[in-house]
Design a protein around this motif. Structure first.
Motif, PDB file in Angstrom:
ATOM      1  N   LEU A 198      -6.630  -5.715  -2.018  1.00  0.00           N
ATOM      2  CA  LEU A 198      -5.330  -6.081  -2.579  1.00  0.00           C
ATOM      3  C   LEU A 198      -4.806  -4.919  -3.422  1.00  0.00           C
ATOM      4  O   LEU A 198      -5.530  -4.383  -4.257  1.00  0.00           O
ATOM      5  CB  LEU A 198      -5.525  -7.340  -3.428  1.00  0.00           C
ATOM      6  N   PHE A 199      -3.553  -4.552  -3.161  1.00  0.00           N
ATOM      7  CA  PHE A 199      -2.906  -3.517  -3.981  1.00  0.00           C
ATOM      8  C   PHE A 199      -1.756  -4.165  -4.741  1.00  0.00           C
ATOM      9  O   PHE A 199      -1.001  -4.955  -4.165  1.00  0.00           O
ATOM     10  CB  PHE A 199      -2.330  -2.403  -3.101  1.00  0.00           C
ATOM     11  N   PHE A 223      -1.985  16.683   4.044  1.00  0.00           N
ATOM     12  CA  PHE A 223      -2.750  16.112   2.936  1.00  0.00           C
ATOM     13  C   PHE A 223      -3.946  17.034   2.682  1.00  0.00           C
ATOM     14  O   PHE A 223      -4.940  16.984   3.382  1.00  0.00           O
ATOM     15  CB  PHE A 223      -3.294  14.718   3.286  1.00  0.00           C
ATOM     16  N   ASN A 224      -3.855  17.850   1.676  1.00  0.00           N
ATOM     17  CA  ASN A 224      -4.945  18.795   1.404  1.00  0.00           C
ATOM     18  C   ASN A 224      -6.058  18.157   0.609  1.00  0.00           C
ATOM     19  O   ASN A 224      -7.223  18.414   0.836  1.00  0.00           O
ATOM     20  CB  ASN A 224      -4.432  20.014   0.635  1.00  0.00           C
ATOM     21  N   LYS A 225      -5.637  17.341  -0.332  1.00  0.00           N
ATOM     22  CA  LYS A 225      -6.603  16.707  -1.233  1.00  0.00           C
ATOM     23  C   LYS A 225      -6.324  15.221  -1.259  1.00  0.00           C
ATOM     24  O   LYS A 225      -5.153  14.829  -1.278  1.00  0.00           O
ATOM     25  CB  LYS A 225      -6.347  17.238  -2.650  1.00  0.00           C
ATOM     26  N   PRO A 226      -7.357  14.382  -1.312  1.00  0.00           N
ATOM     27  CA  PRO A 226      -7.061  12.955  -1.429  1.00  0.00           C
ATOM     28  C   PRO A 226      -6.444  12.653  -2.794  1.00  0.00           C
ATOM     29  O   PRO A 226      -6.770  13.331  -3.775  1.00  0.00           O
ATOM     30  CB  PRO A 226      -8.432  12.281  -1.304  1.00  0.00           C
ATOM     31  N   THR A 227      -5.573  11.675  -2.854  1.00  0.00           N
ATOM     32  CA  THR A 227      -5.028  11.269  -4.149  1.00  0.00           C
ATOM     33  C   THR A 227      -6.092  10.421  -4.855  1.00  0.00           C
ATOM     34  O   THR A 227      -7.093  10.032  -4.238  1.00  0.00           O
ATOM     35  CB  THR A 227      -3.748  10.429  -3.967  1.00  0.00           C
ATOM     36  N   GLU A 228      -5.845  10.117  -6.123  1.00  0.00           N
ATOM     37  CA  GLU A 228      -6.870   9.399  -6.889  1.00  0.00           C
ATOM     38  C   GLU A 228      -7.196   8.041  -6.254  1.00  0.00           C
ATOM     39  O   GLU A 228      -8.366   7.681  -6.108  1.00  0.00           O
ATOM     40  CB  GLU A 228      -6.405   9.210  -8.335  1.00  0.00           C
ATOM     41  N   GLU A 241      11.208  -3.667   5.134  1.00  0.00           N
ATOM     42  CA  GLU A 241      11.236  -2.203   5.027  1.00  0.00           C
ATOM     43  C   GLU A 241       9.819  -1.667   4.833  1.00  0.00           C
ATOM     44  O   GLU A 241       9.414  -0.700   5.466  1.00  0.00           O
ATOM     45  CB  GLU A 241      12.102  -1.745   3.843  1.00  0.00           C
ATOM     46  N   LEU A 242       9.094  -2.333   3.930  1.00  0.00           N
ATOM     47  CA  LEU A 242       7.739  -1.847   3.671  1.00  0.00           C
ATOM     48  C   LEU A 242       6.869  -2.037   4.908  1.00  0.00           C
ATOM     49  O   LEU A 242       6.038  -1.184   5.229  1.00  0.00           O
ATOM     50  CB  LEU A 242       7.138  -2.552   2.448  1.00  0.00           C
ATOM     51  N   ALA A 243       7.066  -3.159   5.623  1.00  0.00           N
ATOM     52  CA  ALA A 243       6.265  -3.395   6.837  1.00  0.00           C
ATOM     53  C   ALA A 243       6.480  -2.246   7.825  1.00  0.00           C
ATOM     54  O   ALA A 243       5.526  -1.685   8.377  1.00  0.00           O
ATOM     55  CB  ALA A 243       6.647  -4.732   7.472  1.00  0.00           C
ATOM     56  N   ILE A 244       7.731  -1.862   7.999  1.00  0.00           N
ATOM     57  CA  ILE A 244       8.040  -0.789   8.956  1.00  0.00           C
ATOM     58  C   ILE A 244       7.440   0.534   8.469  1.00  0.00           C
ATOM     59  O   ILE A 244       6.788   1.264   9.220  1.00  0.00           O
ATOM     60  CB  ILE A 244       9.570  -0.654   9.137  1.00  0.00           C
ATOM     61  N   GLN A 245       7.616   0.795   7.183  1.00  0.00           N
ATOM     62  CA  GLN A 245       7.121   2.054   6.605  1.00  0.00           C
ATOM     63  C   GLN A 245       5.589   2.149   6.722  1.00  0.00           C
ATOM     64  O   GLN A 245       5.057   3.189   7.125  1.00  0.00           O
ATOM     65  CB  GLN A 245       7.548   2.059   5.138  1.00  0.00           C
ATOM     66  N   VAL A 246       4.910   1.035   6.402  1.00  0.00           N
ATOM     67  CA  VAL A 246       3.445   1.052   6.452  1.00  0.00           C
ATOM     68  C   VAL A 246       2.966   1.174   7.904  1.00  0.00           C
ATOM     69  O   VAL A 246       2.045   1.938   8.209  1.00  0.00           O
ATOM     70  CB  VAL A 246       2.870  -0.210   5.765  1.00  0.00           C
ATOM     71  N   ALA A 247       3.628   0.441   8.811  1.00  0.00           N
ATOM     72  CA  ALA A 247       3.224   0.525  10.224  1.00  0.00           C
ATOM     73  C   ALA A 247       3.420   1.959  10.730  1.00  0.00           C
ATOM     74  O   ALA A 247       2.557   2.511  11.429  1.00  0.00           O
ATOM     75  CB  ALA A 247       4.037  -0.465  11.060  1.00  0.00           C
ATOM     76  N   ALA A 249      -6.973  -3.229  -6.273  1.00  0.00           N
ATOM     77  CA  ALA A 249      -6.546  -1.931  -6.794  1.00  0.00           C
ATOM     78  C   ALA A 249      -5.187  -2.031  -7.465  1.00  0.00           C
ATOM     79  O   ALA A 249      -4.235  -2.553  -6.894  1.00  0.00           O
ATOM     80  CB  ALA A 249      -6.485  -0.907  -5.660  1.00  0.00           C
ATOM     81  N   GLN A 250      -5.147  -1.555  -8.683  1.00  0.00           N
ATOM     82  CA  GLN A 250      -3.854  -1.483  -9.352  1.00  0.00           C
ATOM     83  C   GLN A 250      -3.313  -0.078  -9.152  1.00  0.00           C
ATOM     84  O   GLN A 250      -3.871   0.892  -9.658  1.00  0.00           O
ATOM     85  CB  GLN A 250      -4.002  -1.760 -10.846  1.00  0.00           C
ATOM     86  N   SER A 251      -2.278   0.025  -8.367  1.00  0.00           N
ATOM     87  CA  SER A 251      -1.706   1.355  -8.165  1.00  0.00           C
ATOM     88  C   SER A 251      -0.258   1.231  -7.758  1.00  0.00           C
ATOM     89  O   SER A 251       0.191   0.192  -7.302  1.00  0.00           O
ATOM     90  CB  SER A 251      -2.498   2.122  -7.120  1.00  0.00           C
ATOM     91  N   GLN A 252       0.441   2.319  -7.954  1.00  0.00           N
ATOM     92  CA  GLN A 252       1.903   2.296  -7.809  1.00  0.00           C
ATOM     93  C   GLN A 252       2.345   2.790  -6.435  1.00  0.00           C
ATOM     94  O   GLN A 252       1.581   3.434  -5.731  1.00  0.00           O
ATOM     95  CB  GLN A 252       2.530   3.221  -8.855  1.00  0.00           C
ATOM     96  N   THR A 253       3.612   2.543  -6.164  1.00  0.00           N
ATOM     97  CA  THR A 253       4.220   3.119  -4.973  1.00  0.00           C
ATOM     98  C   THR A 253       4.120   4.637  -5.080  1.00  0.00           C
ATOM     99  O   THR A 253       4.250   5.182  -6.163  1.00  0.00           O
ATOM    100  CB  THR A 253       5.740   2.809  -4.954  1.00  0.00           C
ATOM    101  N   GLY A 254       3.880   5.263  -3.969  1.00  0.00           N
ATOM    102  CA  GLY A 254       3.862   6.728  -3.994  1.00  0.00           C
ATOM    103  C   GLY A 254       2.503   7.294  -4.373  1.00  0.00           C
ATOM    104  O   GLY A 254       2.333   8.505  -4.460  1.00  0.00           O
ATOM    105  N   SER A 255       1.515   6.411  -4.606  1.00  0.00           N
ATOM    106  CA  SER A 255       0.198   6.911  -5.035  1.00  0.00           C
ATOM    107  C   SER A 255      -0.666   7.328  -3.854  1.00  0.00           C
ATOM    108  O   SER A 255      -1.754   7.847  -4.028  1.00  0.00           O
ATOM    109  CB  SER A 255      -0.522   5.812  -5.815  1.00  0.00           C
ATOM    110  N   GLY A 256      -0.190   7.059  -2.632  1.00  0.00           N
ATOM    111  CA  GLY A 256      -0.992   7.340  -1.439  1.00  0.00           C
ATOM    112  C   GLY A 256      -1.853   6.148  -1.051  1.00  0.00           C
ATOM    113  O   GLY A 256      -2.861   6.288  -0.369  1.00  0.00           O
ATOM    114  N   LYS A 257      -1.415   4.947  -1.460  1.00  0.00           N
ATOM    115  CA  LYS A 257      -2.267   3.775  -1.228  1.00  0.00           C
ATOM    116  C   LYS A 257      -2.338   3.393   0.250  1.00  0.00           C
ATOM    117  O   LYS A 257      -3.335   2.821   0.685  1.00  0.00           O
ATOM    118  CB  LYS A 257      -1.815   2.595  -2.092  1.00  0.00           C
ATOM    119  N   THR A 258      -1.312   3.719   1.020  1.00  0.00           N
ATOM    120  CA  THR A 258      -1.363   3.345   2.437  1.00  0.00           C
ATOM    121  C   THR A 258      -2.539   4.031   3.133  1.00  0.00           C
ATOM    122  O   THR A 258      -3.309   3.397   3.850  1.00  0.00           O
ATOM    123  CB  THR A 258      -0.040   3.710   3.136  1.00  0.00           C
ATOM    124  N   ALA A 259      -2.681   5.331   2.885  1.00  0.00           N
ATOM    125  CA  ALA A 259      -3.812   6.034   3.497  1.00  0.00           C
ATOM    126  C   ALA A 259      -5.126   5.547   2.895  1.00  0.00           C
ATOM    127  O   ALA A 259      -6.159   5.520   3.568  1.00  0.00           O
ATOM    128  CB  ALA A 259      -3.660   7.538   3.292  1.00  0.00           C
TER     129      ALA A 259
END
Ligand code: AMP
Length: 560
Positions: free
Chosen positions: A183-184, A23-28, A84-90, A45-55
């Protein structure tokens, strides 16, 4: 706005983890959410999958853990709609906390309660779980949330549309009132705002602008297909389209490997590009693709990130993305550098609602196309073979073959017959590639808009509308067209509720919540309608469903 991770006031160990992960740069979303969370604010926060919201939520949480001496009781709770998301986020949080001593545990239906109990006793800092199972653990006093400092609601709109609103509220009530809540959500409908009003403390709202997109140089179309026929559909299209370097997108890693293997077996040069590949293997696959040694790359969205290849002739959505932005992202891989590209989506009846969302997002209604018939494929094969033969005839480099033909003619065979026999032999390999059948898609009223209405009717206040009649041994009113009535071996006396049923089945059978329709709970058993296309997924897992404190529950076809 800060542009670099180092400007976000994060601990060096977190910066090290970010750098190691590339991760060179933080996402928006990270640039905007991390400072607010570090200040202790609640964030919507309104944001989509893949936006880097987990970090975006994990970094502040982990930063706080470094700074406060956390003692192994549950400090952070992340609620996700699916297992699936629980496992992915963990997994992601475990990666981000690789230089800290932080215990992360995913929690979802189907796990052994004993294991969860043991791990919690040994000390868990971050729990990532689905609402149904979390509530079970709370009820059984296995999980204590009284020391929780931060709660994250991930993909909150999905969670509500799966009927989890009561569970989410019950869980929130188990956590301290002075907690931090973030909340996302991909969308912010009224139900989400109401939830935020009720459970969040003067939240800061962060809206991540969707990038506006035009993909004028891409020809788009879709084909309606039953889930089971997708491979047949894809291969049929491969036969007809003039495919060059082609990207096929699947929803999951497993899906990408399966599709790549099936394509190879059908004679196409394909490889999977997914997160299972080590970095050097990924580079080798990409080299082969760039140099044309493999024609088809079957990728997940995550694996295709950063892929920078200009000459892609086709993008296929083997699985249509649920997020319109992902759709645009995917198809933007073709039609680059002023060249024309073709984007083809395989759409199941259940996907039609996403197609609608994509249409409103891109302001373009993707036209439907009809599959080529078997005759079309046959004709195309013949045209290709003739074209190849013409190339050889032009090259005139078949000396030895001419001698063989001369021998046959000298033996008395008609030259035309000799040529025909040679073509017949050349077509032998086509037999290895039978043209698979594609069954007709029956559109019924329960797919598309109507199923959506159903899905909402499972939420919150409308839940009462579900008939809750006393069991009389009969199967109840007949089910809707396109739905199949199934019977679940537990009922009201086992403490079962509709939200748990939807969540439990959807996550175990890996089907969307809207695949489940009407639910009628009787004393000893429950009847539920499941969309035809998902019935086999549900039945395959019979005996392994868990609801509330009920284990190994059967689901069978109802006997009406
Ligand atoms: P998420 O939206 O959290 O599911 O993240 C999507 C993907 O983006 C994951 O594969 C992350 O590893 C990756 N990612 C998150 N933050 C960054 C970043 N700042 N730079 C590059 N990739 C990132």
């Amino acid at each position: 706005m800060t542009n670099e991770f180092s400007q976000l006031n994060l601990h060096p160990e977190l910066l090290r983890a970010a750098a190691e992960l590339g991760f060179n740069k933080p996402t928006e979303v990270q640039t905007r959410v991390i400072p607010l969370m570090l200040e202790g604010k609640d964030v919507l926060a309104q944001s989509q999958t893949g936006s880097g919201k987990t970090a975006a939520f994990a970094f502040p949480v982990l930063e706080n853990m470094i700074n406060t001496n956390h003692q192994g009781s549950v400090n952070t709770l992340v609620l996700t709609p699916t297992r699936e998301l629980a496992i992915q986020v963990a997994d992601a949080i475990a990666q981000y906390s690789r230089h800290q001593k932080v215990e992360v545990m995913p929690v979802y239906g189907g796990q052994h309660y004993g294991t969860s109990r043991r791990r919690l006793k040994n000390g868990v800092d971050v729990i990532v779980g689905t609402p149904g199972r979390l509530q079970d653990l709370i009820r059984q006093r296995i999980l204590d949330l009284s020391n929780v400092q931060t709660v994250i609601l991930d993909e909150a709109d999905e969670m509500l549309s799966m009927g989890f609103v009561d569970d989410v509220e019950n869980i929130l009530r188990e956590t301290p009132a002075q907690r931090q809540t973030t909340l996302f959500s991909a969308t912010l409908p009224k139900s989400i705002r109401q939830l935020a009003d009720k459970y969040m403390n003067d939240p800061e709202t962060v809206m991540i602008q969707r990038k506006q997109v035009t993909v004028d140089t891409v020809e788009q179309r879709y084909y309606l297909v039953n889930e089971k026929d997708k491979l047949a559909a894809l291969t049929r299209l491969f036969e007809i389209e003039e495919i060059g370097a082609t990207l096929v997108f699947t929803k999951t890693r497993v899906g990408s490997s399966r599709v790549a293997n099936e394509l190879i077996q059908r004679g196409f040069s394909a490889e999977a590009l997914n997160g299972d590949l080590a970095q050097d293997a990924r580079i080798r696959v990409l080299d082969r693709f760039r140099s044309g040694r493999i024609k088809v790359l079957v990728a997940t969205d995550v694996a295709a990130r950063g892929l920078d290849i200009d000459d892609i002739s086709h993008v296929f959505n083997f699985d249509l993305p649920t997020d319109p932005e992902l759709y645009v992202h995917r198809i933007g891989r073709t039609g680059r550098a002023g060249k024309d590209g073709i984007a083809i989506s395989l759409v199941t009846p259940g996907d039609k609602r996403y197609l609608g969302r994509i249409g409103s997002f891109t302001k373009y209604q993707i036209p439907q196309a009809q599959f080529p018939t078997e005759k079309d494929v046959q004709e195309r094969r013949e045209i290709r073979l003739l074209a190849k033969m013409e190339v050889w005839l032009e090259r005139d480099r078949c000396k030895r073959e001419e001698e063989m033909a001369e021998y046959l003619v000298a033996s008395g065979y008609d030259p035309l017959k000799v040529a025909a026999a040679a073509i017949k032999m050349a077509r032998g390999e086509e037999k290895q590639r039978p043209i698979e059948k594609i069954s007709e898609v029956r559109i019924n009223r329960s797919s598309g808009k109507n199923s959506r209405r159903k899905q909402y009717s499972r939420n919150g206040k409308n839940r009462k509308r579900y008939p809750n009649s006393r069991g009389n041994g009969k199967s109840g009113a007949s089910h809707e067209q396109g739905m199949v009535r199934l019977s679940l071996g537990r009922g009201r006396q086992h403490g079962i509720n509709p939200g748990e049923i939807v969540g439990g089945i959807a996550s175990r059978a890996n089907i969307p919540g809207y695949g489940i329709g009407k639910i009628t709970i009787f004393d000893k058993y429950t009847l539920l309608d499941v969309k035809e296309e998902y019935v086999s997924n549900v039945l395959n897992k019979t005996g392994s469903y868990h609801f509330h404190d009920q284990h190994n529950v059967d689901i069978k076809r109802a006997s009406n």
